[in-house]
Design a protein around this motif. Structure first.
Motif, PDB file in Angstrom:
ATOM      1  N   GLY A  81      -0.564   0.349  -8.002  1.00  0.00           N
ATOM      2  CA  GLY A  81      -0.248   1.681  -8.503  1.00  0.00           C
ATOM      3  C   GLY A  81       1.076   2.253  -8.041  1.00  0.00           C
ATOM      4  O   GLY A  81       1.456   3.344  -8.460  1.00  0.00           O
ATOM      5  N   ALA A  82       1.796   1.535  -7.172  1.00  0.00           N
ATOM      6  CA  ALA A  82       3.066   2.084  -6.685  1.00  0.00           C
ATOM      7  C   ALA A  82       4.070   2.212  -7.819  1.00  0.00           C
ATOM      8  O   ALA A  82       4.126   1.369  -8.710  1.00  0.00           O
ATOM      9  CB  ALA A  82       3.643   1.182  -5.592  1.00  0.00           C
ATOM     10  N   LYS A  83       4.870   3.284  -7.750  1.00  0.00           N
ATOM     11  CA  LYS A  83       5.948   3.443  -8.721  1.00  0.00           C
ATOM     12  C   LYS A  83       7.210   2.831  -8.154  1.00  0.00           C
ATOM     13  O   LYS A  83       7.494   2.975  -6.958  1.00  0.00           O
ATOM     14  CB  LYS A  83       6.197   4.928  -8.995  1.00  0.00           C
ATOM     15  CG  LYS A  83       5.093   5.567  -9.822  1.00  0.00           C
ATOM     16  CD  LYS A  83       5.540   6.918 -10.322  1.00  0.00           C
ATOM     17  CE  LYS A  83       4.911   7.207 -11.663  1.00  0.00           C
ATOM     18  NZ  LYS A  83       5.547   8.331 -12.334  1.00  0.00           N
ATOM     19  N   GLU A  88       0.811  -1.204   0.000  1.00  0.00           N
ATOM     20  CA  GLU A  88       0.000   0.000   0.000  1.00  0.00           C
ATOM     21  C   GLU A  88       0.852   1.264   0.000  1.00  0.00           C
ATOM     22  O   GLU A  88       0.438   2.300   0.509  1.00  0.00           O
ATOM     23  CB  GLU A  88      -0.948  -0.019   1.218  1.00  0.00           C
ATOM     24  CG  GLU A  88      -1.916  -1.171   1.136  1.00  0.00           C
ATOM     25  CD  GLU A  88      -2.858  -1.242   2.328  1.00  0.00           C
ATOM     26  OE1 GLU A  88      -2.957  -0.252   3.080  1.00  0.00           O
ATOM     27  OE2 GLU A  88      -3.487  -2.290   2.501  1.00  0.00           O
ATOM     28  N   ILE A 114       2.954  -2.660  -6.765  1.00  0.00           N
ATOM     29  CA  ILE A 114       3.053  -2.090  -8.114  1.00  0.00           C
ATOM     30  C   ILE A 114       1.700  -2.171  -8.817  1.00  0.00           C
ATOM     31  O   ILE A 114       1.224  -1.200  -9.410  1.00  0.00           O
ATOM     32  CB  ILE A 114       4.142  -2.826  -8.927  1.00  0.00           C
ATOM     33  CG1 ILE A 114       5.528  -2.469  -8.382  1.00  0.00           C
ATOM     34  CG2 ILE A 114       4.043  -2.476 -10.408  1.00  0.00           C
ATOM     35  CD1 ILE A 114       6.661  -3.264  -9.011  1.00  0.00           C
ATOM     36  N   HIS A 115       1.064  -3.321  -8.720  1.00  0.00           N
ATOM     37  CA  HIS A 115      -0.232  -3.456  -9.382  1.00  0.00           C
ATOM     38  C   HIS A 115      -1.293  -2.585  -8.709  1.00  0.00           C
ATOM     39  O   HIS A 115      -2.307  -2.257  -9.317  1.00  0.00           O
ATOM     40  CB  HIS A 115      -0.668  -4.920  -9.429  1.00  0.00           C
ATOM     41  CG  HIS A 115       0.204  -5.759 -10.329  1.00  0.00           C
ATOM     42  ND1 HIS A 115       0.536  -5.367 -11.610  1.00  0.00           N
ATOM     43  CD2 HIS A 115       0.829  -6.945 -10.148  1.00  0.00           C
ATOM     44  CE1 HIS A 115       1.314  -6.283 -12.159  1.00  0.00           C
ATOM     45  NE2 HIS A 115       1.521  -7.237 -11.290  1.00  0.00           N
ATOM     46  N   LYS A 147       2.514  -6.707  -5.825  1.00  0.00           N
ATOM     47  CA  LYS A 147       1.131  -6.347  -5.478  1.00  0.00           C
ATOM     48  C   LYS A 147       1.037  -4.839  -5.316  1.00  0.00           C
ATOM     49  O   LYS A 147       0.074  -4.198  -5.752  1.00  0.00           O
ATOM     50  CB  LYS A 147       0.685  -7.082  -4.215  1.00  0.00           C
ATOM     51  CG  LYS A 147       0.378  -8.544  -4.489  1.00  0.00           C
ATOM     52  CD  LYS A 147      -0.434  -9.184  -3.375  1.00  0.00           C
ATOM     53  CE  LYS A 147      -1.036 -10.520  -3.805  1.00  0.00           C
ATOM     54  NZ  LYS A 147      -0.127 -11.481  -4.402  1.00  0.00           N
TER      55      LYS A 147
END
Lengths: 319, 635, 536
Positions: C32-34, C3, C29-30, C27
């Motif tokens: 939305g983490a860069k 998260e 990254i998927h 997870k």
């Protein structure tokens, strides 16, 4: 000093979920919003068979074994993925539901080798399935034939046989085998290899319709593919189509005996991630390693070292 | 992403085909040359922005197919390197679409239709003659001596419905190369096909593009076909001179809510087959908070026997562009996709031309009509998959994936293309929008019946004297429609009608007084579907037509869910057992089995394909009595 | 992890070395983490990055200081956090002032605009974290490297919060647990200071014996002491220094020179073969009982799944027997009894972690002081508390770029860096035991440019030579490497003793050796083979 408002120190609170009330098989049940019908059924102790569903994977709802009737819905709905709605009236075991379930099981049993699918014999019996009524199974395809099928141009059926996915097992490496004669195309291995867990994408569904199959690119052998041998596909395979080579060999020579196996949870001896390894030991030999699905570290996954790299403690046992 | 490539080199030809679609690589990391200092120390490839390019996978594979004639290892590798798509995924996509070849093929392939309508016009004999003359077609198992190894020779294949039923028997020739050559062939005969397979020069397009078009005399103004054959479909000026783009201007005056009010009042329902109220769909998308919103025009008209959208697209493409723009305005979409089936090269070309002209004229783009509206349309071609006509399968296909339908809910209005709110409509549905805006929803609703408003395009084919697209108000009787087309040829008797396509059902000749409305067909247990009306006289073997339908569903099942994947196989097998006299326990046992299978497919399949795969078979059994004692006597 | 908004994965190829941890990163990254990956090689991990920063080997401090300066100059410092919870900011600020973007680019090789963007993204992120592994710590300035990364987190307030922080990934399944239990030279169990008199007194009371007051030696210091002749006997448990340490020839000589070498091992390692006494031990992870602590401080139970081979003894039994022979009869406590004693002497740390609770909760993250405590998901939240509850401020530390001790020159023109591959582990003692399609043996990864220049074909045997030694291995032309860089592992020391090449310099603060950088020469090996073919 006050903490600036955007700074979230603790884990952010999840919005409390609304409670949804619905009726399943005449019984009222309250579950949190977002719950699937399947989970709601389980809270009531209603067992619904599944094949392609797994707690740790996003439901693909393709096997259609878990179908239930929802009042007002034109067709049956997959309980594994359909979320509950307020006032829903669900029936899990009427004639209509049972008919579809029976037919789906029959279709699979008549086209796929389910001999190593746990619980399948009981299920086929429970639903009075008669897979033989579709005719004698067609002779197995030669190796590579199903992988080369041109989609949209099937050969007309032979009225003497029922088509199957039978073909020789693929044994192309020391760690695990792929016996697609046992594949029900539940997509679990593709999900586990793909975006749900491993993100290696060594396999995908290729082809279309009855020719659809799990394949590497150009159907190359595993050692030529992107496979990293984590075996997370084996871990989720419901039919034994994917199997560690050791188990495959032991089954072939008749020495595999689950009754004599004891499973013990320990921690993987390699890196610092601390994956729980469930070691399956038969006659003081580790014959298989898995990881519990409900383990927060692994979600049932391991890497090549955890899945296969424990031989060093028992070189003698095998030789 | 840490993808592992095959390590095969693309040919210069393949590389340039891909680079034309994707642009040249920008670094060593996305397929370009090594050597720059920057590349040695940084890369911006493989992350989120790379994964967002996935939707270019199908166009890239198509570029390979169009240039070389099949997808080679090197070509696939290069596509994967450029897009960061794992090769196994790309392989999964490439092997899903029938118009993409994954094993060596000659550059020129002739696809000869042997589907229901063409069959009624002698396609089976034609294929047999062709086989006798030039050898067998490319078939299920590609490794065989029937495929000419000489890439400069041509090969042929059977094809499902090409949407050229009005000029049946039909074929489609595709020749890969620097400029791909695609030709639709109507009125195919052995000599024409032989010439296509043996001569280097290819005769131009023909009959296929000049269909019979008839509007009901009852329609006095407007009408979906009003410009067809009268206004130059390649000229924006001609379209505007004929009143084009008046509707868009008026729609902007009305505002989005005003447009939706009129559409709702018109009671227009989708013409793709599902008959969902268009106004409700648009309103649902308009009010979604999630952004962006997408608009999709479904021109993947693949239901056997359907060709009306082809006529609209080839003869009146600007109308569709204008209607899409109005829909975008109403639903708050800035990005539209136009997805047309691979088998319609001319429709693709005309729409592409129309979009380009509209863009150049400021009718698409940043500031449409100078009124601040932003909207543009991206073109996508199918690649030979009936299933992609299913709206969510079409989304998957645009997203660069296998065209596997999604389970609903969630519905596209909230979770559509790229997971965003999406309004998807069929070509004919869009075509209706213009008159609704210009004349008002109320006027539209006056035509037809209270529940089925407006007019409908019907595709008449089979053993009919004047096959073509006919526009009649809802409520017209099937008999009247058949009469307009001249009925079956002189001296023959109508035996049965296939209504609604392969996913529809047969009706008997004594049932043709049925009124063509949603409510009447529903009440009598059949469907209008996509407006298919295939006539069969006594010269047509109906059991053969049923076998063909069963084969069609087996071929076109995506394979995702068990009831459809295996059910369509078991259904076809049972019909073949009946046909060959090798029943298991007699015909009635086989019919009972078919019914059991049919119920499971209907109730248990994910999408409409599996749910309707038994419809036509069922109607042949139950309505036509095709397999009753009397029916089976002549088998 | 799952998260967070931005992850800097720095000096870590976790995709290969920590595969299941990488699942959690994926997870994220998927979600939305860069991901930004700092690594000289564009590794499997780096290929997942939104941006890969391919810095020069050993320029980590330069990169982080440059980012810090950029963050400061762009006004992106988390002022409130810095002023309330840290110390030493002004000195730190002054120390990074010379690291302009241009200087940063010159030192690291990473384009200035890329450094700038990464700094901005990190500073502006709501939640961001830095994760690292041996790419940071296997340098002669390892501790400074770590401090440089901590500085960045302090500067931006990315510590002590959900989804933020500094996250060193542990390379071995219980290296954390060893530390927890006091198996480090200067700590008692629970990281209590040996040199602290009060603590020592408490332990003396508990153990009813006098304890020596000085910190012991770390491994590097031990080697020095052997060299100096002041260390004469060594008891090695489950470690293979003859092959795992830099400058292998040298270490082997030192071990051979000992008066008494005892090795407790599960297999006959190179080190064991040098020993005067070998104590065959059970593999505790599956043939014994105990706990291990993973990278996220989660203590988990190891359980006995199978019987050890004949003759191999439980490790606790061995230690107790040695104690007995040394005059201390401890009896033969069970693993749980030993653990419970630990819970007693380090109650603040582990008091709440009974076997029963470890079982029930599937492991507990320390600290966990009592049985009602759920364990601690992340540390340092106190830094966000009001001053009184905050405790000591977190210090910025001034660190400066030095670069590797040994840089390429004309004679040794390439830089060798070492690391791990997915299917193998450390010196291969364990991973040599299973067959794998991925076991290709040792390879010398070399860039296409260098291979072309040296006329080396893929899979051709090459000789790699450093100032200390020379090895032969097949070349693997690897397009993820830039010219000038060569990569090898330590996984197959019996075939290719990579540590004959590595340099024996280590970090004075942490004792870790500079495995990540030494200068080498690579040449085709066949010429030598021809020359020596007489006797074949």
């Amino acid at each position: 000093m006050t903490v600036p408002s955007f700074v979230q120190i603790r884990r952010p609170d999840r919005e409390p979920k609304k409670t949804i009330e619905l009726q399943i098989d005449g019984k009222a049940v309250k579950v949190p919003e977002g719950t699937t019908i399947l989970t709601a059924c389980r809270t009531l102790g209603i067992e619904i068979p599944t094949l392609c569903y797994l707690e740790t994977l996003r439901p693909v709802n393709v096997c259609r074994v878990c179908m239930v009737e929802v009042e007002g819905s034109r067709v049956l709905v997959p309980s594994c993925s359909r979320q509950v709605e307020a006032g829903m009236v669900v029936r899990t075991g009427n004639d209509r539901v049972n008919h579809t379930r029976k037919m789906v099981l029959e279709m699979l049993a008549s086209s796929v080798d389910l001999s190593t699918t746990p619980g399948m014999d009981e299920l086929l019996e429970e639903y009075d399935c008669k897979p033989e009524r579709y005719g004698p199974p067609a002779p197995p395809a030669a190796a590579g034939v199903r992988d080369a099928a041109v989609c949209g141009h099937h050969t007309p059926p032979n009225p003497d046989f029922a088509a199957t996915v039978a073909q020789p097992p693929m044994v192309d490496n020391d760690l695990y085998i792929r016996d697609y004669a046992k594949c029900v195309l539940c997509y679990k291995c593709v999900e586990a290899c793909g975006v749900d867990h491993q993100n290696t994408f060594a396999i995908a569904v290729a082809g279309r319709g009855f020719d659809a199959r799990i394949s590497t690119e150009l159907a190359v052998e595993l050692p030529d593919s992107a496979c990293v041998y984590c075996g997370n596909c084996i871990a989720v395979c419901p039919t034994g189509a994917l199997m560690a080579k050791r188990e495959f060999d032991m089954r072939s020579d008749g020495s595999w005996d689950e009754e004599k196996q004891k499973a013990t949870d320990t921690i993987c001896p390699y890196c610092g991630v601390g994956c729980t390894l469930t070691l399956h030991v038969q006659g003081n030999e580790i014959v298989k390693a898995t990881s519990p699905l409900d383990n927060g570290v692994t979600l049932g996954n391991l890497c090549i070292k955890g899945r296969f790299g424990w031989r060093f403690v028992q070189r003698n046992a095998e030789s | 992403m840490d993808i592992r490539l095959l390590g095969a080199e693309p040919s210069a030809e393949e590389k340039s085909a891909i680079d034309e679609i994707l642009g040249a690589p920008v670094s060593a990391w996305d397929g370009g040359e090594r050597g720059s200092m920057r590349d040695a120390h940084t890369a911006e490839f493989g992350g989120h922005s790379t994964r967002e390019q996935r939707h270019m996978l199908l166009p890239a594979l198509q570029a390979l197919q169009s240039r070389v004639g099949f997808i080679t290892e090197g070509g696939l590798d290069y596509v994967c390197a450029r897009l960061g798509v794992p090769p196994a995924e790309a392989w999964g996509v490439a092997t899903f679409y029938a118009m993409l070849a994954t094993s060596p093929r000659p550059r020129r392939v002739v696809h000869v239709c042997d589907d229901i309508a063409c069959r009624a016009k002698g396609a089976v004999k034609l294929c047999a003659a062709l086989e006798a003359r030039v050898g067998p077609p490319i078939s299920h198992e590609p490794e065989g001596d029937h495929v000419p190894l000489d890439r400069d020779k041509a090969a042929w294949m059977h094809s499902p419905c090409l949407g050229l039923c009005d000029v049946a028997p039909a074929a489609l020739m595709v020749e890969a190369g620097e400029t791909v050559m695609e030709r639709s062939i109507g009125g195919a005969n052995i000599e024409r096909l032989y010439a296509l397979l043996t001569e280097i020069k290819v005769p131009g397009a023909d009959g296929a593009n000049k269909p019979h078009i008839l509007r009901s005399p009852q329609i006095v103004s407007g009408g979906l076909l009003q410009r067809v054959g009268k206004v130059d479909p390649t000229s924006l000026a001609a379209y505007r001179a004929a009143g084009g783009y008046a509707a868009l201007a008026k729609a902007m005056d009305m505002g989005a809510e005003g447009v939706i009010r009129e559409v709702t009042e018109s009671k227009l329902v989708g013409r793709g087959g599902a008959a969902f109220p268009t106004g409700r769909k648009w309103e649902a998308v308009r009010t979604q908070k999630a952004q962006p919103h997408y608009l999709v025009c479904n021109a993947d008209e693949s239901e056997p026997g359907t060709f009306k959208d082809r006529v609209l697209l080839t003869e009146d493409p600007f109308a569709i562009v204008e209607a899409m723009t109005i829909a975008a305005f109403a639903t708050g979409s800035e990005h539209g996709f136009f997805y047309v089936r691979a088998e319609y090269p001319l429709a693709f070309e005309r729409m592409n031309g129309a979009i380009e002209q509209a863009r150049a004229a400021g009718l698409l783009g940043e500031n449409i009509l100078g009124r601040g509206m932003k909207f543009d349309i991206e073109m996508r071609r199918g690649a030979g998959a009936y299933i992609c006509g299913e709206e969510t399968a079409l989304f998957e296909s645009i997203e660069g994936k296998r065209g596997e339908p999604r389970n609903k809910p969630p519905f596209p209005v909230s979770h559509g293309l790229f997971g965003k709110p999406t309004a998807e409509n069929n070509v004919e549905t869009f075509a209706n929008i213009l008159s609704i805006i210009l004349d008002g929803g109320a006027a539209f609703a006056k035509v037809g019946t209270p529940q089925s408003t407006g007019t409908r395009l019907f595709c008449l084919s089979g053993t009919v004297r004047r096959p073509g697209v006919y526009e009649v108000p809802f409520g017209t009787s099937l008999r009247a429609l058949i009469d307009m087309a001249g009925g079956v040829p002189e001296g023959r008797t109508l035996n049965a009608v296939l209504l609604g396509g392969a996913a529809g059902g047969f009706i008997r000749a004594d049932e043709i007084d049925i009124k063509l409305t949603h409510e009447d067909t529903r009440a009598s247990g059949t469907t209008l579907g996509s407006g298919v009306v295939v006539l069969f006289d006594e010269t047509v073997d109906l059991r053969d037509a049923v076998l063909r339908i069963a084969a069609f569903f087996r071929d076109e099942s995506c394979g995702q869910c068990v009831p459809c994947r295996v059910g369509t196989v078991r259904q076809e097998e049972a019909l073949h057992r009946i046909a060959s006299g090798k029943t298991r326990g007699g015909v009635s046992a086989e019919l009972a089995l078919l019914n059991e299978l049919g119920d499971a497919m209907k109730d248990g399949s994910i999408c409409g394909l599996g749910q309707t795969a038994y419809s036509a078979v069922e109607s042949a059994i139950k309505r036509l009595g095709l397999y009753s004692e009397a029916g089976s006597a002549h088998a | 992890m799952e998260e967070t908004d931005v992850v800097f994965l720095w000096g870590s190829n976790a995709r290969a070395a920590h595969p299941i941890w990488f699942h959690h990163l994926l997870k994220g990254i998927h979600n939305g983490a860069k991901l930004y990956v700092m690594d000289p090689r564009r590794t499997e991990s780096a290929q997942w990055a939104d941006v890969w920063l391919g810095l020069n080997v050993g320029s980590d401090i330069a990169l982080s200081n440059t980012m810090a300066r950029e963050i400061i100059h762009a006004g992106l410092v988390h002022e409130e956090f810095v002023s309330n919870a840290t110390s030493g900011y002004e000195d730190y600020k002054a120390s990074v002032e010379s690291y302009t973007l241009d200087v940063g680019e010159r030192l690291t090789g990473v384009p200035a605009d890329v450094i700038r963007d990464a700094a901005h993204v990190f500073a502006k992120a709501d939640r961001a974290m830095i994760c690292w592994t041996l790419g940071i710590t296997e340098h002669h300035d390892a501790a400074d490297n770590v401090l440089a990364l901590i500085n960045l987190c302090l500067l931006t307030g990315h510590v002590g919060r959900w989804g933020c922080g500094c996250n060193p990934l542990r390379g071995q399944n219980n290296v954390q647990g060893g530390g927890d239990m006091g198996a480090i030279p200067n700590k008692y169990p629970g990281f209590q200071e040996i040199t602290d008199g009060v603590t020592r007194l408490r332990f003396e009371k508990h153990w009813k014996t006098k304890l020596q007051p000085n910190a012991g030696l770390n491994l590097t210091q031990m080697l020095k002491a052997m060299e100096a002749g002041s260390l004469k006997a060594l008891f090695v448990i489950g470690e293979n220094p003859a092959q795992s340490d830099a400058d292998g020839h040298h270490v082997e000589g030192l071990l051979e020179g000992l008066d008494h070498l005892v090795v407790q091992e599960i297999v006959m390692t190179k080190t064991a073969s040098l020993a005067h006494v070998v104590l065959p031990a059970a593999a505790t992870w599956c043939e014994g009982e105990g706990t291990v602590t993973n990278s996220e401080r989660r203590v988990q139970r190891c359980r006995k799944a199978s019987e050890p081979p004949e003759g191999a003894k439980d490790e606790l039994w061995i230690i107790a027997e040695i104690a007995k022979r040394l005059g201390h009869d401890w009896g033969h406590p069970t693993a749980e009894e030993v653990w419970n004693e630990f819970r007693k002497v380090a109650a603040d740390f582990a008091g709440g972690m009974s076997y029963k609770r470890l079982e029930e909760l599937g492991g507990i993250q320390w600290p966990c002081p009592d049985e009602s405590h759920p364990g601690t998901t992340f540390l340092h939240a106190r830094l966000w508390e009001k001053r009184k509850k905050r405790g000591p401020a977190a210090p910025f530390t001034v660190v400066r770029h030095e670069g590797p001790v040994e840089m390429p020159n004309e004679e040794y023109p390439l830089l060798l860096t070492t690391g791990r591959r997915l299917e193998s582990y450390n010196t291969g003692v364990q991973t040599a035991g299973y067959d794998s399609p991925l076991h290709w043996g040792e390879m010398v990864d070399i860039s296409p440019e260098d291979a072309a220049r040296l006329g080396i074909a893929d899979n051709e045997e090459v000789r790699v030579t450093s100032r200390r030694g020379s090895v032969v291995a097949p070349a693997h032309i690897d397009s993820t490497l830039r010219a000038g860089l060569v990569f090898m592992t330590l996984h197959f020391p019996d075939d290719v003793a990579t540590n004959l090449l590595t340099i024996d310099v280590s970090d004075p603060k942490s004792g870790t050796a500079e495995f990540k950088a030494c200068a080498v020469r690579v040449e085709r090996a066949f010429a030598n083979v021809l020359a020596s073919s007489n006797h074949s």
